[in-house]
Design an enzyme around this catalytic site. Structure first.
Site, PDB file in Angstrom:
ATOM      1  N   THR A 204      -3.502 -12.152  11.381  1.00 50.48           N
ATOM      2  CA  THR A 204      -3.688 -13.616  10.769  1.00 50.48           C
ATOM      3  C   THR A 204      -3.186 -14.607  11.668  1.00 50.48           C
ATOM      4  OG1 THR A 204      -3.652 -12.500   8.425  1.00 50.48           O
ATOM      5  CG2 THR A 204      -3.326 -14.764   8.707  1.00 50.48           C
TER       6      THR A 204
ATOM      7  N   TYR B  86      -1.783  -3.667  -6.819  1.00 52.19           N
ATOM      8  CA  TYR B  86      -1.294  -4.200  -5.679  1.00 52.19           C
ATOM      9  C   TYR B  86      -2.540  -4.499  -4.597  1.00 52.19           C
ATOM     10  CZ  TYR B  86       1.473  -7.087  -2.453  1.00 52.19           C
ATOM     11  OH  TYR B  86       1.899  -7.780  -1.544  1.00 52.19           O
TER      12      TYR B  86
ATOM     13  N   LYS C 228      -9.473  -2.541   2.051  1.00 49.34           N
ATOM     14  CA  LYS C 228      -9.115  -1.534   2.719  1.00 49.34           C
ATOM     15  C   LYS C 228     -10.169  -0.162   2.293  1.00 49.34           C
ATOM     16  CE  LYS C 228      -6.761  -3.671   5.283  1.00 49.34           C
ATOM     17  NZ  LYS C 228      -5.546  -4.179   5.297  1.00 49.34           N
TER      18      LYS C 228
ATOM     19  N   HIS D  77      -9.920  -2.185  11.968  1.00 47.08           N
ATOM     20  CA  HIS D  77      -8.966  -3.023  11.205  1.00 47.08           C
ATOM     21  C   HIS D  77      -8.763  -4.309  12.420  1.00 47.08           C
ATOM     22  CE1 HIS D  77      -4.492  -3.112   9.431  1.00 47.08           C
ATOM     23  NE2 HIS D  77      -5.424  -4.183   8.812  1.00 47.08           N
TER      24      HIS D  77
ATOM     25  N   ARG E  82       0.832  -1.279   0.024  1.00 43.28           N
ATOM     26  CA  ARG E  82       0.039   0.073   0.114  1.00 43.28           C
ATOM     27  C   ARG E  82       0.915   1.389  -0.151  1.00 43.28           C
ATOM     28  NH1 ARG E  82      -1.634   0.769   4.412  1.00 43.28           N
ATOM     29  NH2 ARG E  82      -1.139  -0.847   5.788  1.00 43.28           N
TER      30      ARG E  82
ATOM     31  N   ASP F  91      -8.817  -9.751   9.509  1.00 46.12           N
ATOM     32  CA  ASP F  91      -8.281  -8.507   9.077  1.00 46.12           C
ATOM     33  C   ASP F  91      -9.229  -7.259   9.361  1.00 46.12           C
ATOM     34  OD1 ASP F  91      -6.013  -7.022   7.964  1.00 46.12           O
ATOM     35  OD2 ASP F  91      -7.108  -6.398   6.283  1.00 46.12           O
TER      36      ASP F  91
ATOM     37  N   CYS G  85       1.344  -7.104  11.818  1.00 42.79           N
ATOM     38  CA  CYS G  85       1.640  -7.261  13.239  1.00 42.79           C
ATOM     39  C   CYS G  85       1.019  -8.389  13.942  1.00 42.79           C
ATOM     40  CB  CYS G  85       1.397  -6.037  14.013  1.00 42.79           C
ATOM     41  SG  CYS G  85       2.407  -4.450  13.597  1.00 42.79           S
TER      42      CYS G  85
ATOM     43  N   SER H 197      -0.781  -3.109  10.368  1.00 46.19           N
ATOM     44  CA  SER H 197      -0.558  -4.203   9.232  1.00 46.19           C
ATOM     45  C   SER H 197       0.662  -4.866   9.590  1.00 46.19           C
ATOM     46  CB  SER H 197      -0.099  -3.293   8.009  1.00 46.19           C
ATOM     47  OG  SER H 197      -1.336  -2.806   7.855  1.00 46.19           O
TER      48      SER H 197
ATOM     49  N   ARG I 127       2.615 -12.061  -0.543  1.00 43.52           N
ATOM     50  CA  ARG I 127       1.008 -12.235   0.148  1.00 43.52           C
ATOM     51  C   ARG I 127       0.560 -13.522  -0.566  1.00 43.52           C
ATOM     52  NH1 ARG I 127      -1.331  -8.573   4.435  1.00 43.52           N
ATOM     53  NH2 ARG I 127       0.503  -7.137   4.334  1.00 43.52           N
TER      54      ARG I 127
END
Ligand code: GTP
Ligand code: SPV
Ligand code: MN
Length: 592
Positions: free
Chosen positions: A263, A207, A216, A236, A79, A285, A260, A258, A377
Site C-alpha cells: 500500500t 475479520y 484473498k 498478490h 488471517r 494488493d 511488507c 502481507s 486496518r
C-alpha cells in the site's frame, strides 16, 4: 432505533442464483433474506442498523465524515492460515503448502456447522464485481453473509450491488461464497475453497481476508486456479503508474508479502528533487494479469477499495492513505479517543492523554500495551485516494513493464537487482523469503519462504504454480523485466540502511530506466545491479547516502546460508518443482 428494513425480493431472475440462495437459506435458516442493491439509501439504512446493534460506532463526523469504527473479537484479528483449506479433488492438486480436505468431507463438516447458524439473523445476498464493469477480465461473485460489517466493507472494497446484478444477467457465471460468523470461535473457524466448484465457504470469523470473500479467497486463491486454466495470472501485487516529467508512463506491479509495504509503495510521493515525476495508484494488493493483443502483460486491479494496515501511517509516511481514510472509511481495531476520533501508534502528533484501546479498555501513554492492534486496518474507497490512476477503472487494464519481488529481510538481500531473464526472475520470486508480520497469526520476525508473496494465497500446488509462471513467458512477446527489492535491510546497530517510503522513488526510477534501456548495470552473481552512483541520490540525507553502498552490497557468507535456506521449500515441493528452477539454483551457486 431505525425501522426494520422492508422485506426484500430477489434482484435477479438467474435461476441458478435463486435456487442456490434458497438452498443455503434452508440450511442456515435466517429470519430474513436481504438482497443488496448497493444503493446509497441501502448503505445509510444498513449503517444505522449496524450502529444500533453496536457493530459500528459513528466517529466524529466533523473530523471524519462518513467514517465508522469497528472492534473485532480479540480472538479474531488476522488471517488464520492453519484454518485455511484448498479442497481440490486430490491432495496433490492442493500441494504440500496448502491445508487440504476432500470436498465431500469438508462440505459435510461445514454444512453441519452452518445448519441453523443464521437463526435470529438476516442473510444478506451481496453481489459484487472483481474488476471494472465491462472488462473481459472481471469476475462476478455472490457472498451470502450474516455480518453487516462484511456487507458494508464489501460495498467499499468491491463494485457491489446493481452493477453486479446487471453484469450477471440471467445466465452469467459467478463464484459462490457463503459466510457465517457462527459464534466467532477459533475452534470452529474454517476458510475453505472448492476450486472445482468455484465456491468458497468461510465460517467462525468476521475479520478481513477471512470474510471479505472477494479479496484473498476469490481474487487470489480461486483466481490463481482459474488463471492457470484460462492463461492468466492472479497475483498478490500492487500496480502503480510512474509518470515522468515528459509525460511518459510506465506501469509496474510488485509482490511483497502481507504487511511488507504494498500500500505504501502504491501511493508513493516522490521526494521533492524528483519534480515533475508522479506516481499513480492502480491497485494496492491484488493484480490480475493477462497477455494483451500487443503481446504485453496487461493488468487490472480487481478491487475498488483499500483494506490497509493503519499503524505507522501518517502524513509523512503515506499522505495519500491519510487522505483516503479521512472520509467514508471503516476503521477496525484502532484506538478510539474521547472526542470520537481514532488514534494509532505512528499517527501524527502526540498520543491522546487517554483513549480506549482496540479492545475497548482504557489506555494512556503510560500503558505497556499497544493502543491499536498491529494489524488494525482501514477500509477506504479507492476513489478517495488523491493519487488514484484513472486507469484503475479501465476495462483494458494497463501494460506492465516491470514485475518486482520484495520481502522484509534484515540481512542478505540487497536494495535492488534485476533478474537476468524471465526464468531467472521466476526463480528469484520462487525463492523469496520474508520475516513474518502481524497480518497473519504466527511467529513474528521469523524468516519464512513466501514464493511470489503467494504462499498463503495460491489455490493449487505451488510447484504447478511455478510451472504456470514459466509457461506465461511463451504467451508474451514483450514480457516485463523482473526485479528484486528489499527496503528493510538493517545496519549492525539495528537501524534501517535505506530510508524507504517516498525515497523508494530513487530505486523505482532505476527500475523504470532499466526497462527503457537508459541506465547501466553491472553483472553480479545475483543479477544486474546498480553501482551506488547509478541511484539518483540528490537530496538524500548524508547518512542515507553513506549507507547506500552497504544497502547494495553482497555478502557471500550470507548468500551461502541463503542458498541452503532456500532449499527447505524446494525440498518440500521437490516432486512438482519445474526442473528449470533447479538449474537456476545450480547456476546461482556456480556464480557465487
Ligand atoms: P497487506 O495489506 O497486509 O498486504 O500489506 P502491505 O504490503 O500493503 O503493507 P503496507 O504498505 O501496509 O506496509 C506495512 C508496514 O510496512 C507499514 O506499517 C510500514 O511500517 C512498513 N513499511 C512500508 N513501506 C516501508 C518502507 O519503504 N520502509 C520501511 N522501513 N518500512 C516500510
Ligand atoms: C494481507 O494479509 O495480505 C491483507 C490483509 O491484505 S487481509 O485482507 O486480511 O488478507
Ligand atoms: Mn495483502
Amino acid at each position: 432505533m431505525s425501522a426494520p428494513a422492508p422485506a426484500s425480493a430477489p434482484r435477479t431472475d438467474h435461476p441458478g442464483v435463486i435456487a442456490w440462495v434458497d438452498e443455503m437459506a434452508r440450511l442456515c435458516l435466517p429470519d430474513r433474506i436481504h438482497w443488496c442493491d448497493g444503493s446509497e439509501e441501502e448503505k445509510e439504512r444498513l449503517t444505522q442498523q449496524a450502529v444500533d446493534a453496536k457493530i459500528l460506532i459513528r466517529l466524529n463526523q466533523e473530523k471524519l465524515p462518513g467514517c465508522y469504527y469497528h472492534r473485532s473479537n480479540p480472538n479474531d484479528v488476522a488471517r488464520v492460515e492453519e484454518c485455511t483449506y484448498i479442497c481440490t479433488r486430490t491432495r496433490d492438486e492442493a500441494g504440500p503448502t496448502n491445508n487440504w480436505m476432500a470436498p465431500a468431507d469438508m462440505y459435510r463438516k461445514l454444512y453441519d456447522l452452518c445448519h441453523g447458524a443464521m437463526k435470529g439473523r438476516t442473510m444478506y445476498v451481496v453481489p459484487y464485481l472483481m474488476g471494472p464493469p465491462g472488462s473481459p477480465m472481471t469476475k462476478i461473485g455472490l457472498e451470502l453473509t450474516d455480518s453487516l460489517y462484511v456487507v458494508l466493507s464489501m460495498r467499499i472494497m468491491t463494485r457491489m450491488g446493481q452493477v453486479a446484478w446487471d453484469q450477471l444477467g440471467s445466465g452469467g457465471t459467478y463464484t459462490k461464497g457463503l459466510h457465517s460468523m457462527l459464534d466467532v470461535n477459533p475452534g470452529r473457524r474454517f476458510i475453505t475453497h472448492f476450486p472445482q466448484d468455484n465456491a468458497i465457504i468461510s465460517v467462525g470469523s468476521n475479520y478481513g481476508g477471512n470474510v471479505l470473500l472477494g479479496k484473498k479467497c476469490l481474487a487470489l486463491r480461486l483466481g490463481s486456479y482459474l488463471g492457470r486454466d484460462e492463461g492468466w495470472m492472479a497475483e498478490h501485487m500492487l500496480i502503480l503508474g510512474v509518470e515522468s516529467p515528459h509525460g511518459e508512463k510506465t506501469y509496474v506491479a510488485a509482490a511483497f508479502p502481507s504487511s511488507c509495504g504494498k500500500t505504501n509503495f502504491a501511493m508513493l510521493i516522490p521526494p521533492k528533487q524528483f519534480s515533475g515525476w508522479k506516481i499513480t495508484t492502480v491497485g494496492d494488493d491484488i493484480a490480475w494479469m493477462k497477455p494483451g493483443p500487443d503481446g504485453r502483460l496487461r493488468a487490472i486491479n480487481p478491487e475498488a477499495g483499500y483494506f490497509g494496515v493503519v499503524p505507522g501511517t501518517n502524513s509523512k509516511s503515506n499522505p495519500n492513505a491519510m487522505q483516503a481514510m479521512s472520509r467514508d472509511t471503516i476503521y477496525t481495531n484502532v484506538a478510539l479517543t474521547p472526542d470520537g476520533d481514532v488514534w494509532w501508534e505512528g499517527k501524527d502528533g502526540e498520543p491522546p492523554k487517554e483513549c480506549l484501546d482496540w479492545k475497548g479498555n482504557p489506555w494512556t501513554p503510560a500503558s505497556n500495551e499497544k493502543a491499536a492492534h498491529p494489524n488494525s486496518r482501514f477500509a477506504a474507497p479507492m476513489a478517495n485516494n488523491p493519487a488514484l490512476a484513472p486507469e484503475a477503472n479501465d476495462p483494458d487494464g494497463v501494460p506492465i513493464s516491470a514485475l518486482i519481488f520484495g520481502g522484509r529481510r534484515a540481512t542478505t538481500l540487497p536494495l535492488v537487482f534485476q533478474a537476468f531473464n524471465w526464468i531467472h526472475g521466476v526463480y528469484v520470486g520462487a525463492t523469496m523469503g520474508s520475516e513474518m508480520t502481524a497480518a497473519a497469526a504466527g511467529t513474528l520476525g521469523q524468516v519464512r519462504r513466501d514464493p511470489m508473496a503467494m504462499l498463503p494465497f495460491c489455490g493449487y500446488n505451488m510447484g504447478d504454480y511455478f510451472a504456470h509462471w514459466l509457461k506465461m513467458r511463451k504467451l508474451l512477446k514483450n514480457p516485463p523485466k523482473i526485479f528484486s527489492v528489499n527496503w528493510f535491510r538493517k545496519a549492525k546497530d539495528g537501524s534501517f540502511l535505506w530510508p524507504g517510503y517516498g525515497e523508494n522513488m530513487r530505486v523505482l526510477k532505476w527500475i523504470v530506466d532499466r526497462c527503457r534501456g537508459r541506465v547501466p548495470a553491472y553483472e553480479s552473481p545475483l543479477g544486474w545491479m546498480p553501482d551506488p552512483s547509478d541511484i539518483d541520490s540528490t537530496g538524500l540525507s548524508d547518512t542515507d547516502r553513506t549507507n547506500l553502498p552497504e544497502a547494495l552490497s553482497l555478502n557471500f557468507e550470507e548468500w551461502k546460508r541463503e542458498v541452503l535456506l532456500q532449499d527447505e521449500l524446494f525440498f518440500r515441493l521437490y516432486s512438482d518443482l519445474p526442473k528449470e528452477l533447479l538449474f537456476q539454483r545450480e547456476l546461482l551457486i556456480s556464480r557465487l
